[in-house]
Design a protein around this motif. Sequence first.
Motif, mmCIF file in Angstrom:
data_model
loop_
_atom_site.group_PDB
_atom_site.id
_atom_site.type_symbol
_atom_site.label_atom_id
_atom_site.label_comp_id
_atom_site.label_asym_id
_atom_site.label_seq_id
_atom_site.Cartn_x
_atom_site.Cartn_y
_atom_site.Cartn_z
ATOM 1 N N SER A 188 0.650 -1.167 0.091
ATOM 2 C CA SER A 188 0.195 -0.029 -0.187
ATOM 3 C C SER A 188 0.644 1.296 -0.034
ATOM 4 N N LEU A 189 0.324 2.182 -0.601
ATOM 5 C CA LEU A 189 1.018 3.662 -0.777
ATOM 6 C C LEU A 189 0.190 4.645 -0.222
ATOM 7 N N SER A 190 0.694 5.878 0.149
ATOM 8 C CA SER A 190 -0.078 7.013 0.489
ATOM 9 C C SER A 190 0.584 8.382 0.072
ATOM 10 N N ARG A 191 -0.050 9.252 -0.435
ATOM 11 C CA ARG A 191 0.149 10.637 -0.579
ATOM 12 C C ARG A 191 1.548 10.453 -1.540
ATOM 13 N N VAL A 192 1.274 9.945 -2.772
ATOM 14 C CA VAL A 192 2.369 9.894 -3.840
ATOM 15 C C VAL A 192 2.460 11.228 -4.633
ATOM 16 N N GLN A 193 3.502 11.354 -4.895
ATOM 17 C CA GLN A 193 3.783 12.665 -5.741
ATOM 18 C C GLN A 193 4.131 12.243 -7.228
ATOM 19 N N ILE A 194 3.284 12.077 -8.065
ATOM 20 C CA ILE A 194 3.678 11.496 -9.331
ATOM 21 C C ILE A 194 4.610 12.478 -10.184
ATOM 22 N N SER A 195 5.490 11.653 -10.392
ATOM 23 C CA SER A 195 6.640 12.441 -11.243
ATOM 24 C C SER A 195 6.842 11.912 -12.827
ATOM 25 N N THR A 196 6.042 10.809 -13.027
ATOM 26 C CA THR A 196 6.073 10.609 -14.473
ATOM 27 C C THR A 196 4.866 9.741 -14.718
ATOM 28 N N MET A 197 4.515 9.364 -16.100
ATOM 29 C CA MET A 197 3.509 8.344 -16.248
ATOM 30 C C MET A 197 3.342 8.131 -17.618
ATOM 31 N N ALA A 198 2.720 7.006 -18.076
ATOM 32 C CA ALA A 198 2.377 6.543 -19.237
ATOM 33 C C ALA A 198 1.269 5.777 -19.237
ATOM 34 N N VAL A 199 0.403 6.128 -20.527
ATOM 35 C CA VAL A 199 -1.032 5.399 -20.665
ATOM 36 C C VAL A 199 -1.036 4.818 -21.894
ATOM 37 N N LYS A 200 -0.791 3.319 -21.954
ATOM 38 C CA LYS A 200 -0.996 2.737 -23.377
ATOM 39 C C LYS A 200 -1.831 1.222 -23.022
ATOM 40 N N GLU A 201 -2.479 1.147 -24.226
ATOM 41 C CA GLU A 201 -3.073 -0.311 -24.074
ATOM 42 C C GLU A 201 -3.985 -0.529 -22.864
ATOM 43 N N ASN A 202 -4.560 0.468 -22.468
ATOM 44 C CA ASN A 202 -5.741 0.343 -21.591
ATOM 45 C C ASN A 202 -4.858 0.246 -20.099
ATOM 46 N N LEU A 203 -3.594 0.611 -20.198
ATOM 47 C CA LEU A 203 -2.778 0.271 -18.568
ATOM 48 C C LEU A 203 -2.188 1.664 -18.597
ATOM 49 N N MET A 204 -2.270 2.055 -17.161
ATOM 50 C CA MET A 204 -1.936 3.422 -16.949
ATOM 51 C C MET A 204 -0.727 3.170 -15.650
#
Length: 448
Positions: A188-204
């Motif tokens: 489990s995680l909490s209060r994540v500061q997202i630094s990068t992302m990718a969204v492809k083939e229905n997966l984020m």
Amino acid sequence: MIMDHFHNNDLEYVVDDPFGDDLFREDEPQRNDDLDDAVDSEFEDDFESSKPQTDTSALEARNGKDIQGISWERLNFTRDKYRETRLKQYKNYENLSLPRSELDKECLEVEKGQTFYDFQYNTRLVKSTIVHFQLRNLLWATSKHDVYLMQNYSVMHWSSLLRHGKEVLNVAKPIAPTWQRPGLLSKSLSRVQISTMAVKENLMVAGGFQGELICMYLNQPGVAFCTKITTGENAITNAVDVYRNHNGSMRIMVANNDAKVRVFDAETFASLNTFSFNWSVNNTSVSPDGKLLAVLGDSAECLIADANSGKVTGSLKGHLDYSFASAWHPNGQVLATGNQDTTCRLWDIRNLSQSLAVLKGNMGAIRGLKFSSDGRFLAMAEPADFVHVFDTQSDYVKCQEIDIFGEIAGISFSPDTEALFVGIADRTYGSLLEFNRRHCNFYLDSIF
């Protein structure tokens, strides 16, 4: 990646405002917008607070409205004057002080003024934000109507068809993974500061400032898998990618500041491999055939490695500073790399001895690179103000220059190449810009 300016415990979202009055105070040193953790907007605050923030349509833009809704007529300077001053005073951040006197001679002479994508819409209902001044892959289009972007602690979905924004994931709250399997290193995680992302083939897939990794299927409720891939103090996840390997299996690749690249199975989320390098890895990208891996980071040298084993098979030399972006042409033969020396270099993967061409930015580092899926265009984003769209069929000498104001959080072509989206991070003018591909249809085409 240099981290002296940031502290994980009190990090604020970077929404630098390029409109501060200090830009015009010649008796004061110019601040480097990139290095401020968070800067309040001083531009039009009183005016903006007294009226609703409206979106801008293509029709309004054709009738003279600024595409970002900036009321230049109410200011003491014109847009052209502000642009002139901004270009003179903007200071690009540098890590290496290698001599750059010969760099301009290498760059292509480009024919600007082309229009490949027409302005369509700008909305402030969703506002891009960035959590680190060097990382800008925070916007992804999955269709010409569907865009995913970061807005503070929320992953937002914007429908350009419905003109409606919706929260997909709130990472300020505790996140409990829905998949529980023996041997799966999920936590489990909490209060994540997202630094990068990718969204492809229905997966984020999203990476966090403290080494977090979050995986979520867009058609399923909840987060399927999340974990901390490393616990080091300087453990920012710099880049994530979703790709198909040479056998067609879907994989997740994670580049981290701890100088490691990790590979996960995208279906089981099992850890498959870890590759180690001599410097922090800021960006990775896998070739279309899934066989080659581009590795870029805190070095002037970029590497080519075997995507399956991580073994380095070649090096790319020519950049003068750290690199933060890369993209493969769909034909798999050309690789683009973006660097803090304000250039993008194009490489023929069959001959790595020197770059094919060098493309120059106007002000700052090249933080974002995306090829359109048909290979016709290369979009190149600077940290702020400029996105360049190059026509690959002209050998990159014809270019559309998108001139805006604000930090650029990400760029993305839609998979069908019909739309180009640009995320602007700014406290007052944070928004999502949409451009539509221009088609030249002739009268005779309509009768057949």
